[in-house]
Design a protein around this motif. Structure first.
Motif, PDB file in Angstrom:
ATOM      1  N   THR A 156       0.858  -1.178   0.000  1.00  0.00           N
ATOM      2  CA  THR A 156       0.000   0.000   0.000  1.00  0.00           C
ATOM      3  C   THR A 156       0.896   1.230   0.000  1.00  0.00           C
ATOM      4  OG1 THR A 156      -1.716  -1.163   1.245  1.00  0.00           O
ATOM      5  CG2 THR A 156      -1.857   1.231   1.182  1.00  0.00           C
ATOM      6  N   LEU A 157       0.588   2.159  -0.889  1.00  0.00           N
ATOM      7  CA  LEU A 157       1.395   3.366  -1.057  1.00  0.00           C
ATOM      8  C   LEU A 157       0.530   4.597  -0.829  1.00  0.00           C
ATOM      9  CD1 LEU A 157       3.905   5.003  -2.224  1.00  0.00           C
ATOM     10  CD2 LEU A 157       2.776   4.758  -4.447  1.00  0.00           C
ATOM     11  N   SER A 158       0.975   5.483   0.044  1.00  0.00           N
ATOM     12  CA  SER A 158       0.336   6.780   0.238  1.00  0.00           C
ATOM     13  C   SER A 158       1.319   7.849  -0.210  1.00  0.00           C
ATOM     14  CB  SER A 158      -0.039   6.981   1.710  1.00  0.00           C
ATOM     15  OG  SER A 158      -0.490   8.311   1.931  1.00  0.00           O
ATOM     16  N   VAL A 194       4.777   3.750   2.816  1.00  0.00           N
ATOM     17  CA  VAL A 194       4.484   2.426   2.270  1.00  0.00           C
ATOM     18  C   VAL A 194       4.218   1.455   3.411  1.00  0.00           C
ATOM     19  CG1 VAL A 194       5.761   2.690   0.118  1.00  0.00           C
ATOM     20  CG2 VAL A 194       6.967   1.913   2.169  1.00  0.00           C
ATOM     21  N   LYS A 195       3.431   0.443   3.133  1.00  0.00           N
ATOM     22  CA  LYS A 195       3.181  -0.655   4.070  1.00  0.00           C
ATOM     23  C   LYS A 195       3.148  -1.939   3.272  1.00  0.00           C
ATOM     24  CE  LYS A 195       0.507   1.954   7.495  1.00  0.00           C
ATOM     25  NZ  LYS A 195      -0.784   2.075   8.197  1.00  0.00           N
ATOM     26  N   PRO A 196       4.049  -2.881   3.520  1.00  0.00           N
ATOM     27  CA  PRO A 196       5.220  -2.797   4.393  1.00  0.00           C
ATOM     28  C   PRO A 196       6.377  -2.097   3.663  1.00  0.00           C
ATOM     29  CG  PRO A 196       5.131  -4.949   3.396  1.00  0.00           C
ATOM     30  CD  PRO A 196       3.931  -4.197   2.879  1.00  0.00           C
ATOM     31  N   ARG A 197       7.611  -2.393   4.066  1.00  0.00           N
ATOM     32  CA  ARG A 197       8.809  -1.835   3.417  1.00  0.00           C
ATOM     33  C   ARG A 197       8.750  -2.080   1.916  1.00  0.00           C
ATOM     34  NH1 ARG A 197      15.096  -3.450   4.872  1.00  0.00           N
ATOM     35  NH2 ARG A 197      15.480  -4.225   2.791  1.00  0.00           N
ATOM     36  N   ALA A 198       9.132  -1.057   1.128  1.00  0.00           N
ATOM     37  CA  ALA A 198       9.037  -1.192  -0.328  1.00  0.00           C
ATOM     38  C   ALA A 198      10.022  -0.265  -1.017  1.00  0.00           C
ATOM     39  CB  ALA A 198       7.612  -0.881  -0.787  1.00  0.00           C
ATOM     40  N   TYR A 199      10.274  -0.580  -2.296  1.00  0.00           N
ATOM     41  CA  TYR A 199      11.117   0.238  -3.164  1.00  0.00           C
ATOM     42  C   TYR A 199      10.203   1.172  -3.960  1.00  0.00           C
ATOM     43  CZ  TYR A 199      14.941  -2.937  -2.074  1.00  0.00           C
ATOM     44  OH  TYR A 199      15.897  -3.667  -1.406  1.00  0.00           O
ATOM     45  N   VAL A 200      10.544   2.448  -3.979  1.00  0.00           N
ATOM     46  CA  VAL A 200       9.722   3.451  -4.652  1.00  0.00           C
ATOM     47  C   VAL A 200      10.585   4.182  -5.679  1.00  0.00           C
ATOM     48  CG1 VAL A 200       8.376   5.577  -4.344  1.00  0.00           C
ATOM     49  CG2 VAL A 200       8.204   3.729  -2.656  1.00  0.00           C
ATOM     50  N   TYR A 201       9.983   4.504  -6.822  1.00  0.00           N
ATOM     51  CA  TYR A 201      10.674   5.216  -7.899  1.00  0.00           C
ATOM     52  C   TYR A 201       9.775   6.351  -8.375  1.00  0.00           C
ATOM     53  CZ  TYR A 201      13.162   0.755  -7.878  1.00  0.00           C
ATOM     54  OH  TYR A 201      13.863  -0.367  -7.483  1.00  0.00           O
ATOM     55  N   ILE A 202      10.359   7.551  -8.515  1.00  0.00           N
ATOM     56  CA  ILE A 202       9.595   8.717  -8.961  1.00  0.00           C
ATOM     57  C   ILE A 202      10.414   9.461 -10.007  1.00  0.00           C
ATOM     58  CG2 ILE A 202       8.389  10.826  -8.254  1.00  0.00           C
ATOM     59  CD1 ILE A 202       8.416   9.774  -5.367  1.00  0.00           C
ATOM     60  N   PHE A 203       9.818   9.688 -11.184  1.00  0.00           N
ATOM     61  CA  PHE A 203      10.515  10.486 -12.193  1.00  0.00           C
ATOM     62  C   PHE A 203       9.502  11.301 -12.980  1.00  0.00           C
ATOM     63  CE2 PHE A 203       9.349   6.904 -14.855  1.00  0.00           C
ATOM     64  CZ  PHE A 203       9.198   7.435 -16.125  1.00  0.00           C
ATOM     65  N   GLN A 204      10.023  12.273 -13.715  1.00  0.00           N
ATOM     66  CA  GLN A 204       9.171  13.176 -14.483  1.00  0.00           C
ATOM     67  C   GLN A 204       9.743  13.379 -15.868  1.00  0.00           C
ATOM     68  OE1 GLN A 204       8.695  16.985 -12.652  1.00  0.00           O
ATOM     69  NE2 GLN A 204       6.853  17.497 -13.808  1.00  0.00           N
ATOM     70  N   ASN A 205       8.848  13.571 -16.842  1.00  0.00           N
ATOM     71  CA  ASN A 205       9.275  13.844 -18.210  1.00  0.00           C
ATOM     72  C   ASN A 205       8.706  15.186 -18.643  1.00  0.00           C
ATOM     73  OD1 ASN A 205      10.316  13.197 -20.912  1.00  0.00           O
ATOM     74  ND2 ASN A 205       8.146  13.150 -21.461  1.00  0.00           N
ATOM     75  N   ASN A 206       9.554  16.012 -19.280  1.00  0.00           N
ATOM     76  CA  ASN A 206       9.141  17.328 -19.745  1.00  0.00           C
ATOM     77  C   ASN A 206       9.559  17.510 -21.195  1.00  0.00           C
ATOM     78  OD1 ASN A 206       8.410  18.377 -16.943  1.00  0.00           O
ATOM     79  ND2 ASN A 206      10.522  17.730 -16.690  1.00  0.00           N
ATOM     80  N   ASN A 224      16.280   4.123  -1.029  1.00  0.00           N
ATOM     81  CA  ASN A 224      15.493   2.886  -1.122  1.00  0.00           C
ATOM     82  C   ASN A 224      16.171   1.777  -0.342  1.00  0.00           C
ATOM     83  OD1 ASN A 224      13.056   3.065  -2.549  1.00  0.00           O
ATOM     84  ND2 ASN A 224      14.105   3.175  -4.525  1.00  0.00           N
ATOM     85  N   PRO A 225      15.393   0.820   0.206  1.00  0.00           N
ATOM     86  CA  PRO A 225      13.927   0.818   0.256  1.00  0.00           C
ATOM     87  C   PRO A 225      13.415   1.715   1.375  1.00  0.00           C
ATOM     88  CG  PRO A 225      14.773  -1.135   1.353  1.00  0.00           C
ATOM     89  CD  PRO A 225      15.975  -0.415   0.794  1.00  0.00           C
ATOM     90  N   LEU A 226      12.177   2.160   1.250  1.00  0.00           N
ATOM     91  CA  LEU A 226      11.546   2.960   2.297  1.00  0.00           C
ATOM     92  C   LEU A 226      10.977   2.021   3.351  1.00  0.00           C
ATOM     93  CD1 LEU A 226       9.628   5.652   0.204  1.00  0.00           C
ATOM     94  CD2 LEU A 226      11.983   5.705   1.060  1.00  0.00           C
ATOM     95  N   GLU A 227      11.190   2.360   4.607  1.00  0.00           N
ATOM     96  CA  GLU A 227      10.688   1.523   5.698  1.00  0.00           C
ATOM     97  C   GLU A 227       9.169   1.644   5.803  1.00  0.00           C
ATOM     98  OE1 GLU A 227      12.317  -0.717   7.393  1.00  0.00           O
ATOM     99  OE2 GLU A 227      14.083  -0.234   6.213  1.00  0.00           O
ATOM    100  N   GLY A 228       8.527   0.537   6.084  1.00  0.00           N
ATOM    101  CA  GLY A 228       7.079   0.513   6.166  1.00  0.00           C
ATOM    102  C   GLY A 228       6.548   1.231   7.394  1.00  0.00           C
TER     103      GLY A 228
END
Length: 397
Positions: A156-158, A194-206, A224-228
Motif C-alpha cells: 500500500t502506497l500513500s 508504504v506498508k510494508p517496506r518497499a522500493y519506490v521510484y519517482i521520475f518526471q518527463n518534460n 530505497n527501500p523505504l521503511e514501512g
C-alpha cells in the motif's frame, strides 16, 4: 463491460460458495439418533452434506486473465477450501464429543462470518460492468478471503505532494490533488508512506527540459527501500523541488512501488542521472511508461503498448483507495494526494500523478477558480488518470 475480457459463468464453484452458509446453518439433527457424550446426550449433526474441498472453484476466468489475477484466484480458492474443511472437521468433532456445544457454536459462528458473504462477493465480480468495477469487486473478495500473511507481495502506497505556494498565490502549504493547478515558483516535496517496506521510484518527463529523476537520488538523503509505516520526505530535510518557468501546462509524475527492487527501472533511471538518456523516447522502458494506455481501452493492433521490462503491455496498475472526500484517507494514513494498493495477487503499483503548471498571477487565479468548480473525483477501485500529458518541469532547488 470491457471487450478485452470475457466472463464465464461461475457454475459449480459459485453455487458451492453461495451455498456454504446455508449448508452450515442447516447442520441439524440427521435422525432421532443421538450421541452419548458421558452423561450428556446430544442430537447427532448431519455432516454428510458438507461440500468437499475439490468442489470449490471460486472463479472460472477466461484464459486472457492477468497472471497476477490467476494467483489471486488460486489463493481465494485455497483459503475457501480450508474454511470449508474446517467447518466439516468442526461438525465431526462435535459428533465425536471432542468439543462441547458452546465451543461448537462459537467456532461455527466465526467460520460462517468468513463464508457467508462470499457468495455475494463472487456475484459482484461476475456482474461487474467495467474493468475498474471488476477489479474493485475482486479486491473485496481477496481481502476478505485471503489472510494478510498470504498476500506476500501486497503493497500500500500513500503519496502526498505538498506545495508551498508563492506569495503571489497567497502563500501557504497544501496537499495537491490530482490535476490541481500550481503556479511557477511553487516549492514542492513529497511525503511517501508504504506498508510494508518497499522500493519506490519517482521520475518526471518534460517536453523541453527532458527527464528528471526525483527519487532515488543520492543528493536528497532518503534512500530505497523505504521503511514501512513511516512517512519519508522526498527530498529530505529542508530541500524542495521548484517549478520553474520553462514549461507551462500539465505535468506528469510517474510513480512505481514494489516490495522487491525493479532492476530494469533502476538501470533506466541511472542512465538518466548519468546524462546518458535525456529524452524519454530514447529509453524503451521509460517511453513505454509514457504511453501507458488509457484505462479500459480496447487493445488494438496499432497500440503503442509493448513489452518494456516491467510487464508486457503496461497499464496503470494498483487500486486507488477511497480518500473519503480528500480529507480522511484510509486508516493509518495522513491526508494524501492519493493512496493506492496493489491489485489482488500483484506486486507492482504503477501510477501517473498529474497537476497543472500555470504562470503566476491571472493565469493561476483563473485555473484555480475552474478547478474549484470540478466535482471531487471518485477513486474507489478506479484510476484517476485518463490521459498522458508531459509538459512543465520540476527541478531540485
Amino acid at each position: 463491460m470491457s471487450q478485452r475480457r470475457r466472463f464465464l459463468h461461475i457454475g459449480l464453484g459459485a453455487l458451492a460458495v453461495a451455498g456454504i452458509a446455508a449448508t452450515g446453518a442447516s447442520c441439524v439433527a440427521k435422525t432421532p439418533n443421538n450421541v452419548s457424550c458421558g452423561d450428556e446426550v446430544r442430537p447427532a449433526i448431519d455432516c454428510s452434506s458438507e461440500i468437499a474441498p475439490g468442489d470449490i472453484g471460486v472463479l472460472n476466468l477466461d484464459s486472457d486473465s492477468a497472471a497476477f489475477e490467476d494467483v489471486a484466484i488460486r489463493r481465494i480458492t485455497a483459503e475457501t477450501e480450508k474454511y470449508v474443511a474446517a467447518h466439516t472437521r468442526l461438525c465431526r468433532d462435535y459428533n465425536a464429543c471432542a468439543i462441547d456445544k458452546a465451543k461448537y457454536d462459537e467456532e461455527k459462528k466465526a467460520l460462517l462470518q468468513l463464508l457467508s458473504p462470499m457468495g455475494s462477493m463472487v456475484a459482484a465480480v461476475k456482474g461487474a460492468s467495467s474493468e475498474g468495477e471488476r477489479r474493485a469487486a475482486l479486491d473485496t473478495l481477496y481481502q476478505h478471503a485471503v489472510p494478510e500473511a498470504e498476500r506476500k507481495e501486497e503493497v500500500t502506497l500513500s503519496l502526498s505532494m505538498e506545495a508551498e505556494l508563492p506569495a503571489s498565490a497567497g502563500g501557504g502549504v497544501r496537499v495537491v490533488r490530482p490535476d490541481e493547478p500550481l503556479p511557477t515558483n511553487t516549492r514542492v516535496y513529497f511525503k511517501v508512506e508504504v506498508k510494508p517496506r518497499a522500493y519506490v521510484y519517482i521520475f518526471q518527463n518534460n517536453t523541453s527540459s527532458g527527464l528528471s529523476v526525483l527519487f532515488p537520488d543520492e543528493r536528497i538523503g532518503t534512500k530505497n527501500p523505504l521503511e514501512g509505516g513511516n512517512a519519508s520526505r522526498i527530498p529530505s530535510g529542508d530541500l524542495r523541488f521548484r517549478l520553474n518557468d520553462k514549461d507551462i501546462g500539465f505535468e506528469d509524475v510517474y510513480i512505481a512501488a514494489s516490495r522487491t527492487p525493479l532492476p530494469n527501472l533502476d538501470e533506466a533511471l541511472a542512465r538518466v542521472r548519468d546524462g546518458k538518456v535525456t529524452r524519454i523516447k530514447d529509453d524503451k522502458l521509460l517511453d513505454g511508461m509514457k504511453h501507458l494506455p488509457v484505462e479500459g481501452a480496447v487493445a488494438k493492433k496499432d497500440s503503442k503498448c509493448r513489452d518494456v521490462g516491467l510487464e508486457r503491455c503496461p497499464r496503470v496498475r494498483g487500486l486507488e483507495l477511497d480518500l473519503g472526500g480528500g480529507s480522511s484517507p484510509q486508516p493509518g494514513f495522513k491526508p494524501a494526494s492519493f493512496v493506492a494498493r496493489t491489485e489482488p495477487g500483484d506486486g507492482l503499483i504503477l501510477k501517473v500523478f498529474s497537476f497543472e503548471h500555470t504562470s503566476e498571477g491571472v493565469a493561476y487565479e483563473k485555473a484555480a477558480k475552474n478547478y474549484a468548480k470540478l466535482p471531487a473525483p471518485k477513486t474507489r477501485g478506479v484510476v484517476i488518470l485518463e490521459r498522458t500529458r508531459t509538459r512543465g518541469v520540476v527541478i531540485l532547488e
